[in-house]
Design a protein around this motif. Structure first.
Motif, PDB file in Angstrom:
ATOM      1  N   UNK A 175       0.859  -1.181   0.000  1.00 48.09           N
ATOM      2  CA  UNK A 175       0.000   0.000   0.000  1.00 48.09           C
ATOM      3  C   UNK A 175       0.898   1.234   0.000  1.00 48.09           C
ATOM      4  N   UNK A 176       1.004   1.879  -1.152  1.00 50.21           N
ATOM      5  CA  UNK A 176       1.914   3.007  -1.304  1.00 50.21           C
ATOM      6  C   UNK A 176       1.295   4.356  -0.936  1.00 50.21           C
ATOM      7  N   UNK A 177      -0.017   4.431  -0.855  1.00 53.84           N
ATOM      8  CA  UNK A 177      -0.679   5.725  -0.654  1.00 53.84           C
ATOM      9  C   UNK A 177      -0.240   6.406   0.645  1.00 53.84           C
ATOM     10  N   UNK A 178      -0.233   5.729   1.799  1.00 55.28           N
ATOM     11  CA  UNK A 178       0.215   6.432   3.015  1.00 55.28           C
ATOM     12  C   UNK A 178       1.673   6.887   2.938  1.00 55.28           C
ATOM     13  N   UNK A 179       2.522   6.096   2.298  1.00 55.53           N
ATOM     14  CA  UNK A 179       3.924   6.476   2.187  1.00 55.53           C
ATOM     15  C   UNK A 179       4.078   7.694   1.287  1.00 55.53           C
ATOM     16  N   UNK A 180       3.306   7.752   0.219  1.00 57.45           N
ATOM     17  CA  UNK A 180       3.365   8.915  -0.666  1.00 57.45           C
ATOM     18  C   UNK A 180       2.918  10.168   0.081  1.00 57.45           C
ATOM     19  N   UNK A 181       1.825  10.071   0.813  1.00 56.73           N
ATOM     20  CA  UNK A 181       1.308  11.231   1.546  1.00 56.73           C
ATOM     21  C   UNK A 181       2.299  11.688   2.617  1.00 56.73           C
ATOM     22  N   UNK A 182       2.769  10.756   3.443  1.00 59.90           N
ATOM     23  CA  UNK A 182       3.704  11.129   4.504  1.00 59.90           C
ATOM     24  C   UNK A 182       5.063  11.530   3.937  1.00 59.90           C
ATOM     25  N   UNK A 183       5.484  10.928   2.828  1.00 65.11           N
ATOM     26  CA  UNK A 183       6.737  11.322   2.195  1.00 65.11           C
ATOM     27  C   UNK A 183       6.690  12.752   1.684  1.00 65.11           C
ATOM     28  N   UNK A 184       5.568  13.123   1.065  1.00 64.01           N
ATOM     29  CA  UNK A 184       5.411  14.503   0.615  1.00 64.01           C
ATOM     30  C   UNK A 184       5.389  15.465   1.799  1.00 64.01           C
ATOM     31  N   UNK A 185       4.705  15.073   2.864  1.00 68.24           N
ATOM     32  CA  UNK A 185       4.622  15.908   4.059  1.00 68.24           C
ATOM     33  C   UNK A 185       6.005  16.108   4.687  1.00 68.24           C
ATOM     34  N   UNK A 186       6.735  15.025   4.862  1.00 70.30           N
ATOM     35  CA  UNK A 186       8.068  15.104   5.461  1.00 70.30           C
ATOM     36  C   UNK A 186       9.006  15.898   4.557  1.00 70.30           C
ATOM     37  N   UNK A 187       8.906  15.695   3.253  1.00 74.59           N
ATOM     38  CA  UNK A 187       9.753  16.427   2.329  1.00 74.59           C
ATOM     39  C   UNK A 187       9.475  17.919   2.322  1.00 74.59           C
ATOM     40  N   UNK A 188       8.219  18.293   2.529  1.00 76.34           N
ATOM     41  CA  UNK A 188       7.869  19.716   2.543  1.00 76.34           C
ATOM     42  C   UNK A 188       8.275  20.397   3.850  1.00 76.34           C
TER      43      UNK A 188
ATOM     44  N   UNK B  72      16.192  20.589   3.343  1.00 76.97           N
ATOM     45  CA  UNK B  72      16.744  19.706   2.329  1.00 76.97           C
ATOM     46  C   UNK B  72      17.959  18.970   2.874  1.00 76.97           C
ATOM     47  N   UNK B  73      18.274  17.866   2.227  1.00 79.02           N
ATOM     48  CA  UNK B  73      19.468  17.108   2.583  1.00 79.02           C
ATOM     49  C   UNK B  73      19.170  15.912   3.457  1.00 79.02           C
ATOM     50  N   UNK B  74      19.994  14.899   3.349  1.00 76.57           N
ATOM     51  CA  UNK B  74      19.900  13.670   4.140  1.00 76.57           C
ATOM     52  C   UNK B  74      18.519  13.047   4.105  1.00 76.57           C
ATOM     53  N   UNK B  75      18.028  12.823   2.909  1.00 77.71           N
ATOM     54  CA  UNK B  75      16.689  12.247   2.785  1.00 77.71           C
ATOM     55  C   UNK B  75      16.645  10.800   3.247  1.00 77.71           C
ATOM     56  N   UNK B  76      17.766  10.123   3.302  1.00 76.94           N
ATOM     57  CA  UNK B  76      17.763   8.743   3.782  1.00 76.94           C
ATOM     58  C   UNK B  76      17.507   8.681   5.281  1.00 76.94           C
ATOM     59  N   UNK B  77      17.770   9.784   5.989  1.00 77.70           N
ATOM     60  CA  UNK B  77      17.438   9.831   7.411  1.00 77.70           C
ATOM     61  C   UNK B  77      15.987  10.244   7.651  1.00 77.70           C
ATOM     62  N   UNK B  78      15.393  10.941   6.689  1.00 79.86           N
ATOM     63  CA  UNK B  78      14.010  11.388   6.833  1.00 79.86           C
ATOM     64  C   UNK B  78      13.011  10.358   6.332  1.00 79.86           C
TER      65      UNK B  78
ATOM     66  N   UNK C 164      13.559  12.834  -1.380  1.00 76.53           N
ATOM     67  CA  UNK C 164      14.650  13.397  -2.188  1.00 76.53           C
ATOM     68  C   UNK C 164      14.095  14.205  -3.358  1.00 76.53           C
ATOM     69  N   UNK C 165      13.025  13.722  -3.981  1.00 80.21           N
ATOM     70  CA  UNK C 165      12.406  14.461  -5.086  1.00 80.21           C
ATOM     71  C   UNK C 165      11.825  15.791  -4.633  1.00 80.21           C
ATOM     72  N   UNK C 166      11.172  15.793  -3.487  1.00 77.83           N
ATOM     73  CA  UNK C 166      10.624  17.047  -2.961  1.00 77.83           C
ATOM     74  C   UNK C 166      11.757  18.008  -2.605  1.00 77.83           C
ATOM     75  N   UNK C 167      12.857  17.480  -2.045  1.00 82.35           N
ATOM     76  CA  UNK C 167      14.010  18.329  -1.761  1.00 82.35           C
ATOM     77  C   UNK C 167      14.610  18.907  -3.026  1.00 82.35           C
ATOM     78  N   UNK C 168      14.629  18.127  -4.099  1.00 85.26           N
ATOM     79  CA  UNK C 168      15.131  18.625  -5.377  1.00 85.26           C
ATOM     80  C   UNK C 168      14.240  19.731  -5.920  1.00 85.26           C
ATOM     81  N   UNK C 169      12.930  19.538  -5.820  1.00 86.78           N
ATOM     82  CA  UNK C 169      11.991  20.572  -6.284  1.00 86.78           C
ATOM     83  C   UNK C 169      12.120  21.827  -5.426  1.00 86.78           C
TER      84      UNK C 169
END
Length: 122
Positions: A23-36, A40-46, A95-100
């Motif tokens: 189920x990728x939907x919760x990870x996508x939502x929380x990933x976007x939230x954490x990225x925003x 930026x930086x160290x996305x492997x820790x986030x 990492x993608x959100x950090x790049x944007x």
């Protein structure tokens, strides 16, 4: 040779079952939230900051419909594969959100731009 073949088939079946039940939907939502929210930086820790709440939401999702919570069993191979895939997806999203964010951030005007002279021999 027979035991090794059985092990490989078990791994293939476990991987297939893990990817079907993913189920990728919760990870996508929380990933976007954490990225925003975070810098930026160290996305492997986030990425774990997106995976852990996603696993909690996925476990509590059946409670909305009146069923019992379904918590992942970390002794199963499928759960380990799913967690690894979710971590990879969360890392890519953060990492993608950090790049944007880096693309959309203004130029730091406190430092003058470096002008590189082009020297030609003509």
């Amino acid at each position: 040779m027979g035991e090794f073949t059985q092990f490989l088939w078990a791994m293939v079946d476990s991987t297939r079952a893990a990817l079907i039940g993913l189920n990728l939907v919760p990870v996508i939502v929380f990933g976007l939230f954490v990225g925003m929210i975070f810098r930026r930086g160290r996305s492997w820790l986030k990425a774990p900051l997106a995976v852990i709440p996603a696993l909690i939401v996925a476990g509590l999702w059946p409670v909305i419909y009146g069923a019992d919570a379904i918590w992942p069993d970390f002794n199963q191979i499928e759960t380990g594969i799913q967690t690894l895939v979710l971590y990879g997806v969360a890392w890519a999203i953060v990492a993608g959100v950090g790049f944007v964010k880096r693309l959309m951030s203004p130029i730091d005007l406190r430092r003058p731009p470096v002008i590189v002279p082009i020297i030609s021999e003509s």
